[in-house]
Design a protein around this motif. Sequence first.
Motif, PDB file in Angstrom:
ATOM      1  N   LEU A   2       4.641  17.765   9.461  1.00 24.25           N
ATOM      2  CA  LEU A   2       4.651  16.366   9.909  1.00 24.25           C
ATOM      3  C   LEU A   2       3.744  15.580   8.973  1.00 24.25           C
ATOM      4  O   LEU A   2       2.568  15.913   8.814  1.00 24.25           O
ATOM      5  N   VAL A   3       4.317  14.576   8.353  1.00 22.85           N
ATOM      6  CA  VAL A   3       3.573  13.873   7.305  1.00 22.85           C
ATOM      7  C   VAL A   3       2.568  12.892   7.925  1.00 22.85           C
ATOM      8  O   VAL A   3       2.809  12.314   8.982  1.00 22.85           O
ATOM      9  N   ARG A   4       1.431  12.766   7.262  1.00 23.28           N
ATOM     10  CA  ARG A   4       0.373  11.846   7.658  1.00 23.28           C
ATOM     11  C   ARG A   4       0.022  10.965   6.474  1.00 23.28           C
ATOM     12  O   ARG A   4       0.035  11.426   5.343  1.00 23.28           O
ATOM     13  N   TRP A   5      -0.295   9.719   6.768  1.00 23.55           N
ATOM     14  CA  TRP A   5      -0.769   8.806   5.722  1.00 23.55           C
ATOM     15  C   TRP A   5      -2.189   8.398   6.055  1.00 23.55           C
ATOM     16  O   TRP A   5      -2.412   7.694   7.040  1.00 23.55           O
ATOM     17  N   LEU A   6      -3.105   8.856   5.219  1.00 18.59           N
ATOM     18  CA  LEU A   6      -4.495   8.474   5.398  1.00 18.59           C
ATOM     19  C   LEU A   6      -4.758   7.238   4.547  1.00 18.59           C
ATOM     20  O   LEU A   6      -5.011   7.328   3.350  1.00 18.59           O
ATOM     21  N   HIS A   7      -4.679   6.095   5.206  1.00 19.14           N
ATOM     22  CA  HIS A   7      -4.856   4.812   4.531  1.00 19.14           C
ATOM     23  C   HIS A   7      -6.348   4.558   4.323  1.00 19.14           C
ATOM     24  O   HIS A   7      -7.133   4.769   5.240  1.00 19.14           O
ATOM     25  N   PRO A   8      -6.733   4.122   3.105  1.00 16.38           N
ATOM     26  CA  PRO A   8      -8.166   3.982   2.812  1.00 16.38           C
ATOM     27  C   PRO A   8      -8.906   3.041   3.767  1.00 16.38           C
ATOM     28  O   PRO A   8     -10.089   3.252   4.032  1.00 16.38           O
ATOM     29  N   GLN A   9      -8.223   1.997   4.272  1.00 12.26           N
ATOM     30  CA  GLN A   9      -8.908   1.098   5.214  1.00 12.26           C
ATOM     31  C   GLN A   9      -8.479   1.302   6.666  1.00 12.26           C
ATOM     32  O   GLN A   9      -9.276   1.212   7.580  1.00 12.26           O
ATOM     33  N   ARG A  10      -7.186   1.561   6.860  1.00 14.49           N
ATOM     34  CA  ARG A  10      -6.672   1.599   8.232  1.00 14.49           C
ATOM     35  C   ARG A  10      -6.831   2.943   8.914  1.00 14.49           C
ATOM     36  O   ARG A  10      -6.553   3.082  10.096  1.00 14.49           O
ATOM     37  N   ASP A  52       0.822  -1.212   0.000  1.00 15.59           N
ATOM     38  CA  ASP A  52       0.000   0.000   0.000  1.00 15.59           C
ATOM     39  C   ASP A  52       0.856   1.262   0.000  1.00 15.59           C
ATOM     40  O   ASP A  52       0.500   2.260  -0.629  1.00 15.59           O
ATOM     41  N   LEU A  53       1.977   1.199   0.721  1.00 21.29           N
ATOM     42  CA  LEU A  53       2.835   2.387   0.810  1.00 21.29           C
ATOM     43  C   LEU A  53       3.431   2.739  -0.551  1.00 21.29           C
ATOM     44  O   LEU A  53       3.589   3.911  -0.881  1.00 21.29           O
ATOM     45  N   GLN A  93       5.787  19.963  -1.008  1.00 22.82           N
ATOM     46  CA  GLN A  93       4.461  20.341  -0.501  1.00 22.82           C
ATOM     47  C   GLN A  93       4.572  21.387   0.612  1.00 22.82           C
ATOM     48  O   GLN A  93       3.765  22.317   0.692  1.00 22.82           O
ATOM     49  N   ALA A  94       5.574  21.242   1.482  1.00 23.15           N
ATOM     50  CA  ALA A  94       5.760  22.212   2.571  1.00 23.15           C
ATOM     51  C   ALA A  94       6.045  23.596   1.992  1.00 23.15           C
ATOM     52  O   ALA A  94       5.543  24.608   2.502  1.00 23.15           O
ATOM     53  N   CYS A  95       6.828  23.649   0.920  1.00 20.65           N
ATOM     54  CA  CYS A  95       7.127  24.942   0.274  1.00 20.65           C
ATOM     55  C   CYS A  95       5.859  25.526  -0.347  1.00 20.65           C
ATOM     56  O   CYS A  95       5.577  26.720  -0.194  1.00 20.65           O
ATOM     57  N   VAL A  96       5.086  24.684  -1.033  1.00 25.50           N
ATOM     58  CA  VAL A  96       3.823  25.129  -1.638  1.00 25.50           C
ATOM     59  C   VAL A  96       2.911  25.720  -0.560  1.00 25.50           C
ATOM     60  O   VAL A  96       2.361  26.821  -0.708  1.00 25.50           O
ATOM     61  N   GLU A 107      -2.443   9.868  -0.950  1.00 23.69           N
ATOM     62  CA  GLU A 107      -2.905   9.551   0.402  1.00 23.69           C
ATOM     63  C   GLU A 107      -2.063  10.226   1.480  1.00 23.69           C
ATOM     64  O   GLU A 107      -2.375  10.146   2.660  1.00 23.69           O
ATOM     65  N   LEU A 108      -0.957  10.848   1.065  1.00 21.81           N
ATOM     66  CA  LEU A 108      -0.118  11.540   2.047  1.00 21.81           C
ATOM     67  C   LEU A 108      -0.569  12.989   2.190  1.00 21.81           C
ATOM     68  O   LEU A 108      -1.015  13.608   1.232  1.00 21.81           O
TER      69      LEU A 108
END
Length: 278
Positions: free
Chosen positions: A60-68, A29-30, A96-99, A38-39
């Motif tokens: 701080l990065v987050r991973w929104l996993h579709p099931q977990r 998945d990763l 993304q942080a710069c954006v 998903e990040l």
Amino acid sequence: AKRGGKSNCVFYNPDMDAAGIDRLELETDLRRALERKELQLYYQPQVDSRSGSVVGVESLVRWLHPQRGMVSPAVFIPLAEEMGLIGDIGNWCLHQACVDMVSLKGIDTDLSKVAVNISALQFDPRLIEQVDDALARTGLDPRSLSLELTEGIAVESGDQPLNTMHGLKGLGVQLSIDDFGTGYSSLGYLSRFPLDELKIDRSFVDGVERENQQAALVAAIIAMSNNLGLEVVAEGVETSEQFRHLTGQGARIFQGYLFSKPLPLEELHEVLRPGRFA
Ligand code: C2E
Ligand code: CA
Ligand code: CA
Ligand code: CA
């Protein structure tokens, strides 16, 4: 046993336990998380106690996993490092942080920098080009970008880390040492490396109000940093007792749940109001 490198095939191994299968699923998945968008980056405010304003934010990065649901970076960053995905993920975070930082330009704040965590495995001469590219593509002022490096990078022997640091400083960005005090640090590198900031690890902040030894250590780190002209950020500040003690010892920039947990960009605007924590 080592699994088949870049191959996406997974061979069933009857000896594999539940945790192993779970990990394989997570790895599969990763690999797709980036392309599936998903990040997401969250931002934790850093407050200057003199003004009560947010002067920095750590991404701080987050991973929104579709099931977990939300998978902790403490879980998937080490996984990404082992899988050779940290380069792509780290580069995405950097960009993304710069954006996001550029997108905050129009509003009235005292915010002067965004911090990005850099994995030890990302830290090589190519990083200079990646940072340069992120700055050029977003138009972010280099002084508004701070890179959080771990002590492990800094204590590595040889000229490579030092050269890379100088290359990064040459772009105009700031360099910070994360989790200070938890690695194998010789204090010597502090003066040798072109650093701007130290972040005192939460493990030192926790107990500063109860334990004399913790308090003495933290006081020494703050005094040393002040003498070396390094900014100090106290991390993981959760209670007003900790805040009071650290302020008494000369700390001025604070990050922790006492002020705010990490927030998605949309929720950041409210806390960025100048003097919000005065
Ligand atoms: P870190 O860089 O030391 O980040 C601080 C961690 O402490 C964050 O956890 C933050 O949410 C948490 N924290 C903040 N204030 C408090 C507090 O008052 N109390 C407590 N108990 N915790 C607090 P998070 O977001 O789960 O990140 C964990 C680690 O994952 C980070 O530790 C960092 O090493 C890594 N990480 C996160 N984002 C990235 C990234 O974009 N790139 C890389 N390479 N690593 C990342
Ligand atoms: Ca950090
Ligand atoms: Ca830290
Ligand atoms: Ca940490």
